[in-house]
Design a protein around this motif. Structure first.
Motif, mmCIF file in Angstrom:
data_model
loop_
_atom_site.group_PDB
_atom_site.id
_atom_site.type_symbol
_atom_site.label_atom_id
_atom_site.label_comp_id
_atom_site.label_asym_id
_atom_site.label_seq_id
_atom_site.Cartn_x
_atom_site.Cartn_y
_atom_site.Cartn_z
ATOM 1 N N VAL A 69 -53.526 -68.519 -20.100
ATOM 2 C CA VAL A 69 -54.439 -69.604 -19.748
ATOM 3 C C VAL A 69 -53.599 -70.851 -19.522
ATOM 4 C CG1 VAL A 69 -56.304 -71.066 -20.567
ATOM 5 C CG2 VAL A 69 -56.348 -68.613 -21.048
ATOM 6 N N VAL A 70 -53.812 -71.500 -18.401
ATOM 7 C CA VAL A 70 -53.032 -72.689 -18.051
ATOM 8 C C VAL A 70 -53.797 -73.949 -18.446
ATOM 9 C CG1 VAL A 70 -51.911 -73.986 -16.213
ATOM 10 C CG2 VAL A 70 -51.928 -71.481 -16.141
ATOM 11 N N ALA A 71 -53.156 -74.800 -19.237
ATOM 12 C CA ALA A 71 -53.659 -76.151 -19.485
ATOM 13 C C ALA A 71 -52.980 -77.050 -18.452
ATOM 14 C CB ALA A 71 -53.308 -76.592 -20.902
ATOM 15 N N PHE A 72 -53.780 -77.643 -17.572
ATOM 16 C CA PHE A 72 -53.202 -78.330 -16.417
ATOM 17 C C PHE A 72 -52.662 -79.717 -16.737
ATOM 18 C CE2 PHE A 72 -56.072 -75.175 -14.596
ATOM 19 C CZ PHE A 72 -55.223 -74.560 -13.693
ATOM 20 N N GLU A 73 -53.118 -80.290 -17.839
ATOM 21 C CA GLU A 73 -52.586 -81.601 -18.218
ATOM 22 C C GLU A 73 -52.696 -81.786 -19.721
ATOM 23 O OE1 GLU A 73 -54.763 -84.885 -16.614
ATOM 24 O OE2 GLU A 73 -56.707 -84.165 -17.320
ATOM 25 N N ARG A 74 -51.943 -82.773 -20.224
ATOM 26 C CA ARG A 74 -52.020 -83.168 -21.626
ATOM 27 C C ARG A 74 -52.778 -84.484 -21.695
ATOM 28 N NH1 ARG A 74 -47.174 -81.536 -25.479
ATOM 29 N NH2 ARG A 74 -46.940 -79.375 -24.823
#
Length: 371
Positions: A69-74
């Protein structure tokens, strides 16, 4: 080196990594795991690291490290739940469970023995001996302690008691299906979120489902809230609902109802609304105390340590699995190249102690503000 009789204490990812690699080299390898039901379902997500890619490539399963699963930003919250900072730094979380099952499939059932606790290990000039809790014994050319921070193998390598050092804080955790994510927390989807306060911080992110699912709606949300707990209060904090104290952690379902209720009340009082909502929505929070440990050596004679049995890295590093994978690959290489088990283990210890020290020092720096 000729085929060795190798026995591994501990059947989590570190032990499985070593077993999968050493079986490929023709060694007689068997894992002894103390749990009766196995370890499937005990993990959440983990970050793909270089060592993990290399391990999976070596066992023919590199694709596993690419399913996540990709978290696109912090994002970083302020107290009211507004986004104080945001950074476009994509990060992929892969499934611990999927990785565990993949490596478990590399070891035949007769090479992975459940419900067989090792109570101690001894050794002599020609090999080592496992002493089981049921009174049985077994000889081996090499014993690998991959049994974590409560290792029973550690003392035979270090030469005496080798307790972990409590860092002064704990990690409260939650993990549940994405479809239970509260509406107030909708902006947490597909982001790596943080909130920091004095001596405490919270973070959360989506991870694959228990079967490695990455389709929206089938994933899980994982949150962690680091909180200080004085050493004098640690035993009470780690006492379960039936009044039994535990040394390091409490699993889902073991936390006392009063403690869980206090956690939810504190979340509503102290955390930004999105994080407060995800903590309150967790029906079975669990808890992990944070410890440090560095072994002076990782091997002695015919016994070696691997993973957290040797170096306990704080979870802020996100490198625990990668460290264990690096240990397993280094041990395999030295056993293949050195003229004897003892020579191989001496080289292994020298190489991986340096790596372990660097990772644990990094973890202490990251956690210093929480102590």
């Amino acid at each position: 080196m000729a085929s060795l009789r190798i026995r591994i204490v501990g059947g989590s990812i570190g032990g499985l990594s070593a077993a999968a690699l050493l079986r490929q080299d023709g060694h007689d390898v068997r894992i002894y795991e103390r749990s009766a039901a196995g370890l499937a379902g005990r993990g959440a997500g983990l970050v793909s690291q270089r060592e993990l890619f290399a391990l999976l490539r070596a066992v023919g399963c590199e694709h596993v490290a690419r399913i996540g699963v990709v978290a696109f930003e912090r994002i970083y919250f302020d107290r009211d739940g507004g986004i104080a900072e945001r950074h476009a730094t994509p990060q992929t979380q892969i499934s611990w469970d999927h990785l565990y099952r993949t490596l478990r499939a590399k070891v035949p059932d007769d090479g992975y023995v459940l419900d067989r606790a090792v109570r101690a290990v001894t050794q002599g000039p020609q090999g080592a001996r496992l002493l089981f809790g049921d009174g049985g014994e077994e000889e081996a050319d090499l014993v690998i302690g991959a049994d974590g921070l409560g290792s029973v193998v550690r003392p035979v390598v270090t030469g005496g008691p080798a307790p972990n050092s409590y860092a002064g804080y704990v990690a409260w955790r939650g993990l549940y299906p994405e479809d239970r994510l509260p509406a107030e927390a909708a902006l947490l989807r597909d982001r790596f979120a943080f909130y920091t306060m004095p001596r405490s911080h919270a973070l959360g992110y989506l991870v694959p489902g228990p079967g490695g699912e990455t389709t929206p709606g089938q994933r899980r949300y994982n949150w962690v809230w680091y909180r200080p707990v004085p050493a004098a209060a640690l035993e009470a904090t780690l006492t379960d609902a039936e009044g039994r104290p535990h040394p390091h952690s409490l699993a889902p379902g073991q936390v006392r109802a009063q403690a869980a209720a206090a956690l939810r009340a504190d979340a509503a009082r102290l955390l930004p609304p999105p994080f407060a909502a995800v903590v309150v929505a967790e029906p079975q929070p669990f808890i992990q105390a944070i410890f440090d440990y560095e072994a002076p050596v990782m091997a002695a004679g015919h016994v070696a340590l691997l993973g957290d049995a040797a170096f306990v890295a704080r979870p802020h590093t996100a490198m625990g699995v990668a460290k264990a994978a690096g240990d397993a690959m280094a041990l395999r290489r030295h056993l293949a190249e050195a003229p004897s088990v003892t020579d191989a283990l001496a080289l292994y210890s020298h190489e991986r102690c340096a790596a372990g020290s660097a990772i644990t020092a990094y973890g202490r720096r990251l956690g210093a503000a929480l102590e």
